[in-house]
Design a protein around this motif. Sequence first.
Motif, mmCIF file in Angstrom:
data_model
loop_
_atom_site.group_PDB
_atom_site.id
_atom_site.type_symbol
_atom_site.label_atom_id
_atom_site.label_comp_id
_atom_site.label_asym_id
_atom_site.label_seq_id
_atom_site.Cartn_x
_atom_site.Cartn_y
_atom_site.Cartn_z
ATOM 1 N N HIS A 17 -15.133 -1.694 30.948
ATOM 2 C CA HIS A 17 -13.850 -1.365 31.585
ATOM 3 C C HIS A 17 -14.034 -1.104 33.081
ATOM 4 N N VAL A 18 -15.115 -0.452 33.444
ATOM 5 C CA VAL A 18 -15.397 -0.196 34.862
ATOM 6 C C VAL A 18 -15.660 -1.514 35.589
ATOM 7 N N MET A 19 -16.403 -2.409 34.955
ATOM 8 C CA MET A 19 -16.663 -3.716 35.565
ATOM 9 C C MET A 19 -15.358 -4.459 35.837
ATOM 10 N N LYS A 20 -14.416 -4.376 34.905
ATOM 11 C CA LYS A 20 -13.122 -5.035 35.088
ATOM 12 C C LYS A 20 -12.327 -4.364 36.206
ATOM 13 N N LEU A 21 -12.411 -3.048 36.298
ATOM 14 C CA LEU A 21 -11.754 -2.334 37.393
ATOM 15 C C LEU A 21 -12.329 -2.775 38.731
ATOM 16 N N VAL A 22 -13.654 -2.826 38.818
ATOM 17 C CA VAL A 22 -14.314 -3.234 40.055
ATOM 18 C C VAL A 22 -13.886 -4.644 40.445
ATOM 19 N N GLU A 23 -13.866 -5.539 39.478
ATOM 20 C CA GLU A 23 -13.439 -6.922 39.749
ATOM 21 C C GLU A 23 -12.008 -6.947 40.281
ATOM 22 N N HIS A 24 -11.130 -6.201 39.641
ATOM 23 C CA HIS A 24 -9.719 -6.139 40.062
ATOM 24 C C HIS A 24 -9.592 -5.591 41.483
ATOM 25 N N LEU A 25 -10.292 -4.500 41.765
ATOM 26 C CA LEU A 25 -10.198 -3.886 43.084
ATOM 27 C C LEU A 25 -10.785 -4.786 44.172
ATOM 28 N N ARG A 26 -11.858 -5.477 43.863
ATOM 29 C CA ARG A 26 -12.470 -6.393 44.846
ATOM 30 C C ARG A 26 -11.511 -7.545 45.173
ATOM 31 N N ASN A 28 -8.424 -7.434 45.249
ATOM 32 C CA ASN A 28 -7.344 -6.899 46.072
ATOM 33 C C ASN A 28 -7.838 -6.269 47.364
ATOM 34 N N LYS A 29 -9.095 -6.511 47.686
ATOM 35 C CA LYS A 29 -9.696 -6.065 48.946
ATOM 36 C C LYS A 29 -9.517 -4.562 49.191
ATOM 37 N N ARG A 30 -9.877 -3.803 48.201
ATOM 38 C CA ARG A 30 -9.801 -2.338 48.311
ATOM 39 C C ARG A 30 -11.075 -1.808 48.950
ATOM 40 N N PRO A 31 -11.203 -0.495 49.135
ATOM 41 C CA PRO A 31 -12.367 0.067 49.854
ATOM 42 C C PRO A 31 -13.674 -0.177 49.096
ATOM 43 N N TYR A 32 -14.458 -1.098 49.621
ATOM 44 C CA TYR A 32 -15.670 -1.537 48.931
ATOM 45 C C TYR A 32 -16.678 -0.423 48.691
ATOM 46 N N PHE A 33 -16.805 0.495 49.614
ATOM 47 C CA PHE A 33 -17.812 1.542 49.442
ATOM 48 C C PHE A 33 -17.537 2.393 48.201
ATOM 49 N N ILE A 34 -16.274 2.664 47.910
ATOM 50 C CA ILE A 34 -15.949 3.431 46.700
ATOM 51 C C ILE A 34 -16.043 2.534 45.466
ATOM 52 N N ILE A 35 -15.662 1.300 45.599
ATOM 53 C CA ILE A 35 -15.758 0.361 44.477
ATOM 54 C C ILE A 35 -17.219 0.259 44.030
ATOM 55 N N ASP A 36 -18.118 0.136 44.986
ATOM 56 C CA ASP A 36 -19.544 0.061 44.656
ATOM 57 C C ASP A 36 -20.021 1.336 43.960
ATOM 58 N N GLN A 37 -19.552 2.465 44.444
ATOM 59 C CA GLN A 37 -19.969 3.748 43.858
ATOM 60 C C GLN A 37 -19.494 3.886 42.411
ATOM 61 N N VAL A 38 -18.218 3.611 42.172
ATOM 62 C CA VAL A 38 -17.699 3.747 40.814
ATOM 63 C C VAL A 38 -18.340 2.710 39.890
ATOM 64 N N GLY A 39 -18.636 1.541 40.428
ATOM 65 C CA GLY A 39 -19.308 0.514 39.634
ATOM 66 C C GLY A 39 -20.708 0.932 39.228
ATOM 67 N N ARG A 40 -21.441 1.500 40.176
ATOM 68 C CA ARG A 40 -22.815 1.933 39.873
ATOM 69 C C ARG A 40 -22.835 3.110 38.901
ATOM 70 N N SER A 41 -22.049 4.129 39.192
ATOM 71 C CA SER A 41 -22.095 5.315 38.329
ATOM 72 C C SER A 41 -21.484 5.036 36.951
#
Length: 124
Positions: A17-26, A28-41
């Motif tokens: 589910h997190v991977m799908k969230l990260v894909e969706h946010l990317r 839509n060009k959202r803040p990459y630094f937070i996307i990377d953090q939530v994806g990793r954790s």
Amino acid sequence: MDTNQTVAKKSKQFAIHVMKLVEHLRKNKRPYFIIDQVGRSGTSIGANVMEAEHAITQKEFLQKMYIAYKESNETLYWLELLFESGYVAPEGYQRLYTECNEIEKMLSAITKTMAEKIKRSGAL
């Protein structure tokens, strides 16, 4: 199914589910630094649970499960930031937050139980 298998299954599903969230946010060009953090954790929770499942000692098991617990705490923080910043819709946030919070509670119980077991055995 024991608790360890349940948390392994739930944390793997959560990682998807997190991977799908990260894909969706990317997309839509959202803040990459937070996307990377939530994806990793968010994916690290399950990875550490799997490492714990193959631990050689009880101490190693406890250490990996505690790391997974800390990763779940971190993931909840990043989800809150994404939601409060308006990057994640309320429905999506609530589903992911609830899912992660449930895993966090399971990991808390597992780590407390194992720490007590190790303490009773005199190995801690």
